[in-house]
Write a protein that holds these residues in place. Structure first.
Motif, mmCIF file in Angstrom:
data_model
loop_
_atom_site.group_PDB
_atom_site.id
_atom_site.type_symbol
_atom_site.label_atom_id
_atom_site.label_comp_id
_atom_site.label_asym_id
_atom_site.label_seq_id
_atom_site.Cartn_x
_atom_site.Cartn_y
_atom_site.Cartn_z
ATOM 1 N N TYR A 209 0.840 -1.186 0.000
ATOM 2 C CA TYR A 209 0.000 0.000 0.000
ATOM 3 C C TYR A 209 0.881 1.245 0.000
ATOM 4 O O TYR A 209 2.008 1.233 0.483
ATOM 5 N N ARG A 210 0.328 2.346 -0.496
ATOM 6 C CA ARG A 210 0.939 3.635 -0.295
ATOM 7 C C ARG A 210 -0.046 4.511 0.478
ATOM 8 O O ARG A 210 -1.273 4.387 0.323
ATOM 9 N N GLY B 218 -5.866 8.250 2.378
ATOM 10 C CA GLY B 218 -5.946 6.924 2.962
ATOM 11 C C GLY B 218 -4.882 5.992 2.419
ATOM 12 O O GLY B 218 -3.874 6.414 1.840
ATOM 13 N N LEU B 219 -5.111 4.719 2.587
ATOM 14 C CA LEU B 219 -4.209 3.685 2.091
ATOM 15 C C LEU B 219 -4.732 3.173 0.765
ATOM 16 O O LEU B 219 -5.895 2.785 0.654
ATOM 17 N N ARG B 220 -3.869 3.148 -0.240
ATOM 18 C CA ARG B 220 -4.281 2.668 -1.555
ATOM 19 C C ARG B 220 -3.421 1.469 -1.940
ATOM 20 O O ARG B 220 -2.197 1.496 -1.810
ATOM 21 N N LEU B 221 -4.081 0.445 -2.462
ATOM 22 C CA LEU B 221 -3.423 -0.814 -2.779
ATOM 23 C C LEU B 221 -2.660 -0.696 -4.096
ATOM 24 O O LEU B 221 -3.238 -0.343 -5.124
ATOM 25 N N ILE B 222 -1.379 -1.030 -4.068
ATOM 26 C CA ILE B 222 -0.542 -0.943 -5.268
ATOM 27 C C ILE B 222 -0.543 -2.293 -5.999
ATOM 28 O O ILE B 222 -0.924 -2.390 -7.160
ATOM 29 N N HIS B 223 -0.066 -3.305 -5.325
ATOM 30 C CA HIS B 223 -0.034 -4.674 -5.844
ATOM 31 C C HIS B 223 -0.279 -5.625 -4.678
ATOM 32 O O HIS B 223 -0.088 -5.256 -3.524
ATOM 33 N N SER C 253 5.937 9.163 -0.969
ATOM 34 C CA SER C 253 4.845 8.617 -0.169
ATOM 35 C C SER C 253 5.429 7.787 0.969
ATOM 36 O O SER C 253 6.638 7.611 1.077
ATOM 37 N N VAL C 254 4.536 7.274 1.796
ATOM 38 C CA VAL C 254 4.917 6.264 2.783
ATOM 39 C C VAL C 254 4.352 4.934 2.292
ATOM 40 O O VAL C 254 3.148 4.832 2.014
ATOM 41 N N GLY D 157 3.686 -3.741 8.312
ATOM 42 C CA GLY D 157 5.009 -3.319 8.739
ATOM 43 C C GLY D 157 4.966 -1.865 9.174
ATOM 44 O O GLY D 157 3.891 -1.231 9.162
ATOM 45 N N ASN D 158 6.113 -1.316 9.537
ATOM 46 C CA ASN D 158 6.164 0.058 10.027
ATOM 47 C C ASN D 158 6.437 1.086 8.944
ATOM 48 O O ASN D 158 6.620 2.265 9.236
ATOM 49 N N GLY D 159 6.481 0.655 7.705
ATOM 50 C CA GLY D 159 6.516 1.599 6.613
ATOM 51 C C GLY D 159 7.905 2.014 6.160
ATOM 52 O O GLY D 159 8.889 1.914 6.900
ATOM 53 N N THR D 160 7.951 2.475 4.902
ATOM 54 C CA THR D 160 9.152 3.085 4.323
ATOM 55 C C THR D 160 8.756 4.463 3.824
ATOM 56 O O THR D 160 7.836 4.584 3.014
ATOM 57 N N ARG D 161 9.441 5.472 4.325
ATOM 58 C CA ARG D 161 9.150 6.845 3.869
ATOM 59 C C ARG D 161 10.081 7.165 2.724
ATOM 60 O O ARG D 161 11.296 7.242 2.908
ATOM 61 N N LEU D 162 9.495 7.344 1.538
ATOM 62 C CA LEU D 162 10.276 7.592 0.324
ATOM 63 C C LEU D 162 10.029 9.009 -0.166
ATOM 64 O O LEU D 162 8.880 9.437 -0.305
ATOM 65 N N THR D 163 11.120 9.711 -0.433
ATOM 66 C CA THR D 163 11.049 11.051 -1.031
ATOM 67 C C THR D 163 11.772 11.017 -2.357
ATOM 68 O O THR D 163 12.919 10.564 -2.432
#
Lengths: 116, 110
Positions: free
Chosen positions: A35-36, A42-47, A87-88, A108-114
């Motif tokens: 998800y992103r 909100g949370l959107r499903l990627i794959h 996104s996260v 999981g606790n997420g990955t913050r990507l810039t």
């Protein structure tokens, strides 16, 4: 028992660079999801994956690829990063298909990507 | 496309106050999950409600599923700073994928 582990926790990319986000779960779950999470959306499903060796597109798959070579791992790749992919990112797993059978998602606790 | 709307978007209250947040759907849903997400962490499931009119309690949290199965509410009694977080509702959509609402961000001030 670690549950769902995501690496890395933070990453900064330049436009056009590539990277892979790693997700590992130790609960023997069949189903895994990426998800992103963006402000106000909100949370959107990627794959998602319904088992080892399978993958399928979610709501916002463009610009991403995934692989599930082993049951416990689900990888999310960005081949050519764009600022819109800032996104996260959250990985999740479940025992059954959560949309139908109500099994909880374990995140999981997420990955913050810039992406600059 | 089924949409889940949550209200309010933001809520800042003092410790000890009561509050209610809402989750409304454009379509009937078969079941609904509530998650709480603390800063820097992933969402964690609080409860799943399945039956129209169902009420579930989790300590100071009371969850209700509307009779028409298009809405749900979460009531917190005597809020504490530990209740701070983003509250998300989610339901199975028409495509059987889980759809998340946009969330209510709650801040409980000591």
């Amino acid at each position: 028992n670690a549950g769902v582990t995501q690496t890395p926790k933070f990453r900064v990319l330049k436009t056009g660079q590539s990277m892979t986000l790693l997700c590992a779960q130790d609960m023997n779950h069949e189903y895994m999801y990426w998800y992103r999470q963006d402000p106000g959306m909100g949370l959107r499903l990627i794959h998602y994956s319904v088992g080892e060796g399978t993958t399928a597109k979610g709501e916002v798959p463009d610009g991403y690829n995934v692989s599930r070579l082993k049951k416990q791992n689900f990888l999310l790749g960005l081949e050519s990063a764009a600022p819109s992919q800032t996104s996260v990112y959250f990985c999740a797993s479940s025992t059954t298909w959560t949309g139908v059978f109500n099994s909880p998602l374990h995140f999981g606790n997420g990955t913050r990507l810039t992406v600059t | 496309t089924q949409l889940l709307e949550q209200s309010p978007q933001f809520l800042s209250i003092q410790e000890g106050e009561n509050l209610t947040v809402y989750c409304n759907s454009s379509s009937v849903f078969s079941s609904l999950q509530w998650y709480r997400q603390e800063p820097g962490e992933g969402p964690v499931l609080l409860v799943t409600v399945v039956t129209g009119g169902e009420v579930k309690k989790l300590k100071r949290l009371t969850f209700q599923f509307g009779d028409a199965r298009k809405d749900s509410s979460l009531h917190i009694t005597a809020a504490q700073p530990g209740d701070t977080g983003l509250y998300l509702c989610a339901c199975g959509g028409a495509t059987n994928k889980l759809i998340f609402g946009t969330g209510t961000l709650l801040a409980v001030q000591p």
